[in-house]
Design a protein around this motif. Structure first.
Motif, PDB file in Angstrom:
ATOM      1  N   GLN A  69      46.029  30.668  36.174  1.00  0.00           N
ATOM      2  CA  GLN A  69      47.105  29.947  35.504  1.00  0.00           C
ATOM      3  C   GLN A  69      47.441  30.520  34.139  1.00  0.00           C
ATOM      4  OE1 GLN A  69      48.922  27.540  36.992  1.00  0.00           O
ATOM      5  NE2 GLN A  69      47.681  28.021  38.802  1.00  0.00           N
ATOM      6  N   SER A  70      46.540  31.289  33.547  1.00  0.00           N
ATOM      7  CA  SER A  70      46.719  31.679  32.140  1.00  0.00           C
ATOM      8  C   SER A  70      46.845  33.177  31.906  1.00  0.00           C
ATOM      9  CB  SER A  70      45.541  31.155  31.308  1.00  0.00           C
ATOM     10  OG  SER A  70      44.314  31.725  31.742  1.00  0.00           O
ATOM     11  N   GLU A  71      46.630  34.010  32.938  1.00  0.00           N
ATOM     12  CA  GLU A  71      46.560  35.454  32.685  1.00  0.00           C
ATOM     13  C   GLU A  71      47.592  36.251  33.478  1.00  0.00           C
ATOM     14  OE1 GLU A  71      42.652  37.097  32.821  1.00  0.00           O
ATOM     15  OE2 GLU A  71      41.902  35.788  31.230  1.00  0.00           O
ATOM     16  N   HIS A  72      48.685  35.625  33.862  1.00  0.00           N
ATOM     17  CA  HIS A  72      49.820  36.328  34.485  1.00  0.00           C
ATOM     18  C   HIS A  72      49.409  37.065  35.767  1.00  0.00           C
ATOM     19  CE1 HIS A  72      52.465  35.660  30.958  1.00  0.00           C
ATOM     20  NE2 HIS A  72      51.339  35.734  30.295  1.00  0.00           N
ATOM     21  N   VAL A  73      48.585  36.439  36.564  1.00  0.00           N
ATOM     22  CA  VAL A  73      48.160  37.032  37.836  1.00  0.00           C
ATOM     23  C   VAL A  73      49.234  36.758  38.879  1.00  0.00           C
ATOM     24  CG1 VAL A  73      46.394  37.056  39.620  1.00  0.00           C
ATOM     25  CG2 VAL A  73      45.750  36.676  37.227  1.00  0.00           C
ATOM     26  N   VAL A  74      49.675  37.804  39.554  1.00  0.00           N
ATOM     27  CA  VAL A  74      50.714  37.675  40.577  1.00  0.00           C
ATOM     28  C   VAL A  74      50.170  38.023  41.954  1.00  0.00           C
ATOM     29  CG1 VAL A  74      52.965  38.548  41.362  1.00  0.00           C
ATOM     30  CG2 VAL A  74      52.568  38.117  38.919  1.00  0.00           C
ATOM     31  N   THR A  75      49.357  39.072  42.054  1.00  0.00           N
ATOM     32  CA  THR A  75      48.865  39.531  43.346  1.00  0.00           C
ATOM     33  C   THR A  75      47.341  39.473  43.394  1.00  0.00           C
ATOM     34  OG1 THR A  75      48.578  41.881  42.777  1.00  0.00           O
ATOM     35  CG2 THR A  75      50.809  41.147  43.400  1.00  0.00           C
ATOM     36  N   LEU A  76      46.804  39.603  44.586  1.00  0.00           N
ATOM     37  CA  LEU A  76      45.353  39.655  44.749  1.00  0.00           C
ATOM     38  C   LEU A  76      44.778  40.865  44.031  1.00  0.00           C
ATOM     39  CD1 LEU A  76      42.775  38.546  46.110  1.00  0.00           C
ATOM     40  CD2 LEU A  76      43.345  39.975  48.101  1.00  0.00           C
ATOM     41  N   ALA A  77      45.473  41.988  44.076  1.00  0.00           N
ATOM     42  CA  ALA A  77      44.994  43.190  43.387  1.00  0.00           C
ATOM     43  C   ALA A  77      44.921  42.976  41.885  1.00  0.00           C
ATOM     44  CB  ALA A  77      45.898  44.374  43.710  1.00  0.00           C
ATOM     45  N   ASP A  78      45.858  42.205  41.324  1.00  0.00           N
ATOM     46  CA  ASP A  78      45.795  41.891  39.898  1.00  0.00           C
ATOM     47  C   ASP A  78      44.472  41.219  39.561  1.00  0.00           C
ATOM     48  OD1 ASP A  78      48.413  42.759  39.863  1.00  0.00           O
ATOM     49  OD2 ASP A  78      49.277  40.750  39.670  1.00  0.00           O
ATOM     50  N   LEU A  79      44.092  40.252  40.395  1.00  0.00           N
ATOM     51  CA  LEU A  79      42.869  39.494  40.144  1.00  0.00           C
ATOM     52  C   LEU A  79      41.634  40.368  40.305  1.00  0.00           C
ATOM     53  CD1 LEU A  79      41.406  36.793  39.625  1.00  0.00           C
ATOM     54  CD2 LEU A  79      41.513  36.384  42.105  1.00  0.00           C
ATOM     55  N   VAL A  80      41.527  41.069  41.430  1.00  0.00           N
ATOM     56  CA  VAL A  80      40.297  41.795  41.761  1.00  0.00           C
ATOM     57  C   VAL A  80      40.143  43.052  40.904  1.00  0.00           C
ATOM     58  CG1 VAL A  80      38.997  42.931  43.605  1.00  0.00           C
ATOM     59  CG2 VAL A  80      40.404  40.920  44.123  1.00  0.00           C
ATOM     60  N   ARG A  81      41.250  43.770  40.668  1.00  0.00           N
ATOM     61  CA  ARG A  81      41.153  45.077  40.020  1.00  0.00           C
ATOM     62  C   ARG A  81      41.356  45.031  38.505  1.00  0.00           C
ATOM     63  NH1 ARG A  81      41.136  49.514  43.247  1.00  0.00           N
ATOM     64  NH2 ARG A  81      42.175  50.837  41.701  1.00  0.00           N
ATOM     65  N   ARG A  82      42.010  43.989  37.997  1.00  0.00           N
ATOM     66  CA  ARG A  82      42.350  44.026  36.573  1.00  0.00           C
ATOM     67  C   ARG A  82      41.963  42.765  35.790  1.00  0.00           C
ATOM     68  NH1 ARG A  82      45.914  47.097  39.393  1.00  0.00           N
ATOM     69  NH2 ARG A  82      47.156  45.319  40.094  1.00  0.00           N
ATOM     70  N   ARG A  83      41.577  41.682  36.457  1.00  0.00           N
ATOM     71  CA  ARG A  83      41.124  40.495  35.735  1.00  0.00           C
ATOM     72  C   ARG A  83      39.632  40.273  35.904  1.00  0.00           C
ATOM     73  NH1 ARG A  83      45.773  41.489  35.550  1.00  0.00           N
ATOM     74  NH2 ARG A  83      47.497  40.181  34.829  1.00  0.00           N
ATOM     75  N   LEU A  84      39.084  40.707  37.014  1.00  0.00           N
ATOM     76  CA  LEU A  84      37.651  40.605  37.281  1.00  0.00           C
ATOM     77  C   LEU A  84      37.062  42.014  37.356  1.00  0.00           C
ATOM     78  CD1 LEU A  84      37.724  37.869  40.077  1.00  0.00           C
ATOM     79  CD2 LEU A  84      37.311  37.543  37.630  1.00  0.00           C
ATOM     80  N   PRO A  85      35.773  42.178  37.065  1.00  0.00           N
ATOM     81  CA  PRO A  85      35.174  43.517  37.060  1.00  0.00           C
ATOM     82  C   PRO A  85      34.877  44.080  38.443  1.00  0.00           C
ATOM     83  CG  PRO A  85      33.527  41.880  36.476  1.00  0.00           C
ATOM     84  CD  PRO A  85      34.833  41.149  36.573  1.00  0.00           C
ATOM     85  N   ASP A  86      35.116  43.314  39.490  1.00  0.00           N
ATOM     86  CA  ASP A  86      34.750  43.758  40.845  1.00  0.00           C
ATOM     87  C   ASP A  86      35.467  45.035  41.259  1.00  0.00           C
ATOM     88  OD1 ASP A  86      33.304  41.111  42.147  1.00  0.00           O
ATOM     89  OD2 ASP A  86      34.814  40.614  40.660  1.00  0.00           O
ATOM     90  N   ARG A 119      50.978  34.962  53.967  1.00  0.00           N
ATOM     91  CA  ARG A 119      51.024  35.600  52.651  1.00  0.00           C
ATOM     92  C   ARG A 119      49.624  36.043  52.229  1.00  0.00           C
ATOM     93  NH1 ARG A 119      53.634  35.352  47.482  1.00  0.00           N
ATOM     94  NH2 ARG A 119      52.488  36.885  46.207  1.00  0.00           N
ATOM     95  N   ARG A 120      48.614  35.240  52.530  1.00  0.00           N
ATOM     96  CA  ARG A 120      47.254  35.621  52.159  1.00  0.00           C
ATOM     97  C   ARG A 120      46.851  36.922  52.831  1.00  0.00           C
ATOM     98  NH1 ARG A 120      41.989  35.323  53.675  1.00  0.00           N
ATOM     99  NH2 ARG A 120      42.506  34.457  55.732  1.00  0.00           N
ATOM    100  N   HIS A 121      47.143  37.040  54.124  1.00  0.00           N
ATOM    101  CA  HIS A 121      46.812  38.279  54.832  1.00  0.00           C
ATOM    102  C   HIS A 121      47.627  39.459  54.311  1.00  0.00           C
ATOM    103  CE1 HIS A 121      43.917  36.971  57.848  1.00  0.00           C
ATOM    104  NE2 HIS A 121      44.611  35.857  57.996  1.00  0.00           N
ATOM    105  N   GLU A 122      48.862  39.203  53.941  1.00  0.00           N
ATOM    106  CA  GLU A 122      49.691  40.267  53.386  1.00  0.00           C
ATOM    107  C   GLU A 122      49.120  40.753  52.051  1.00  0.00           C
ATOM    108  OE1 GLU A 122      52.440  43.147  52.935  1.00  0.00           O
ATOM    109  OE2 GLU A 122      52.025  41.959  54.734  1.00  0.00           O
TER     110      GLU A 122
END
Length: 499
Positions: free
Chosen positions: A427-444, A472-475
């Motif tokens: 909600q607070s870090e402008h996450v749009v895609t799953l890749a945003d979360l995994v590759r650029r918001r979390l260290p995974d 959409r989740r699978h996409e």
């Protein structure tokens, strides 16, 4: 804050629009917002999804910038070049000290080595002098702690594995970015706290002169979304890195020349953990073994490219070259493709001036035919704050001062350990895609498996929080896998002819 819609932005006026949310664009937004300018930062992708995410991840001391490619005896005949190199190295060391002091949570300190061999291009006394000079240029604020020893085997486990006619090894300290993407994200969020507006997945399609202002046309690029908007600005800053000359209406070039660098991630012996090495390759180019968590990566290559940086890929020959150079350093390890976990490449934007490439200076240039349209060229992530200050001063000269320069430390938040923490991040870090979360918001995304292990579980969290359908989740999982393969291509078996 919640990502604004394009309707929210349509017809809004800003003092400055910044194109490109890499390290330099984010730092410039923070600098300008902190000085009181109404600032909009846009990027056609996510924060730190370009060159900033594909750097060598090293907070470098700058020794290699003193290494001229021409013969040593010509140094006295090129005082202007050497003075420029000294000034640049001084700036690098000052930026190094600034980052160590202002964002310690984003950095890790490591012991590095410099091997001395008989017949080296640079004699030991000159390298010793170079390290001392670099340290002095930085005012000794963040020591390199350099020393040279003839006891190679006793220096460290890494030094003991070095091959060749060694005469000694230099020992010193360097820093690595613990998570370079997070530096950009946290800088952008700090810019937002200071008043900047951030809009990712927003392409600039046109920049037109409108009376005494600029009109910037924007288009939605988020998956499954559409829309356009037009904003106006008194000044535009083009901070698109190697894409500067490809921003529609963003000024005439060429102002940058791309240099592609390839790095190879590898698992070296456990006794090497946390240790690094700096050397020169057989081509005379800087060559490194970088520590990265429990792994190492080796490189980079340096290849001038004129094509679209989006098309830059890792070539098989580049992997073979890096492995060959590594085996010259550590012949007993016998490194081959089976040791390689993955590879990646980035394109560094070097400045051009009067039709010539000038690798060293960071420059803020203005298109003579398009006043108040600035471009920032030649910066690296290490110099991103310096580049931002240069841009802010250029803005002040054109628009007048509005307030004092921003101060303060940029904090590095701990990765959320709970589902609620991840939902709050979404909600607070402008996450749009799953890749945003995994590759650029979390260290995974920077781990050995590049985030694949958690992608499925995180996709369910995102789907619930953002109202995604199962389709959409699978996409999103497919897009994530495609991005990983594009940026970190899987290794092919070594060709028989290269064995």
């Amino acid at each position: 804050m919640t990502r604004p819609t394009l309707d929210d932005l349509d017809a809004v006026h800003f003092d400055v629009v910044i194109v490109g949310a890499g390290a330099v664009g984010c730092a410039t937004a923070r600098e300008l917002a902190g000085r009181g300018y109404r600032t909009l930062l846009v990027d056609r992708g996510d924060i730190a999804s370009g060159t900033s995410a594909r750097s060598s991840r090293m907070l470098y001391s700058g020794l290699g910038y003193l290494a001229a490619r021409y013969p040593l005896w010509q140094m006295a005949l090129r005082p202007r070049d050497m003075l420029q190199r000294l000034r640049y190295t001084r700036q690098v060391m000052r930026c190094r000290a600034e980052l160590v002091q202002s964002m310690p949570g984003h950095l890790t300190r490591h012991d590095f080595h410099y091997p001395f061999r008989r017949g080296d291009r640079y004699p030991a006394w000159l390298v010793d002098l170079g390290f001392k000079l670099v340290e002095a240029l930085g005012g000794w604020r963040v020591p390199l702690a350099y020393r040279r020893t003839a006891d190679v085997a006793g220096a460290s486990a890494l030094a003991a594995e070095l091959g060749g006619p060694l005469t000694g090894v230099g020992l010193f300290q360097e820093y690595m970015y613990a998570w370079p993407e997070r530096i950009c994200v946290d800088t952008a969020l700090d810019a937002e706290r200071r008043g900047a507006t951030i809009r990712t997945y927003t392409a600039v399609t046109r920049i037109d002169r409108l009376d005494r202002r600029w009109q910037v046309s924007l288009a939605e690029r988020a998956p499954g979304a559409a829309g356009t908007a037009r904003v106006t600005a008194d000044l535009v800053v083009n901070a698109a890195g190697p894409w500067i000359d490809r921003v529609p209406g963003g000024g005439t070039g060429p102002r940058v020349l791309g240099v592609k660098g390839v790095n190879v991630m590898i698992r070296l012996p456990d006794r090497f953990r946390g240790l690094g090495l700096e050397a020169f390759s057989s081509k005379g180019e800087p060559f490194y073994v970088f520590p990265w968590r429990d792994l190492h990566f080796i490189g980079p290559t340096e290849t001038v490219v004129t094509a679209d940086p989006d098309t830059a890929t890792v070539d098989e020959a580049e992997i073979d070259y890096i492995l060959a150079e590594a085996n010259l350093l550590f012949p007993r390890l016998g490194l081959d493709r089976s040791h390689v976990i993955h590879a990646w490449c980035g394109v560094r934007p070097t400045s051009t001036q009067d039709g010539r490439t000038t690798v060293l200076p960071v420059r803020v240039v203005e298109d003579a035919a398009r006043p108040r349209l600035l471009a920032i060229t030649g910066s690296t992530i290490m110099l991103h704050r310096h580049a931002a200050r240069l841009a802010a001063r250029a803005v002040e000269r054109r628009l007048g001062k509005r307030g004092a320069a921003p101060q303060g430390t940029i904090l590095k938040p701990e990765p959320p350990a709970t589902r609620a923490g991840i939902e709050a991040l979404l909600q607070s870090e402008h996450v749009v895609t799953l890749a945003d979360l995994v590759r650029r918001r979390l260290p995974d995304g920077l781990g050995p498996d590049l985030g694949h292990a958690r992608a499925e579980g995180l996709s369910h969290v995102m789907a619930a929080a953002m109202g995604w359908s199962e389709e959409r989740r699978h996409e999103e999982l497919r897009r994530f896998a495609a991005e990983v393969e594009r940026i970190n291509p899987p290794m092919r078996p070594q060709a028989a002819t290269a064995a």
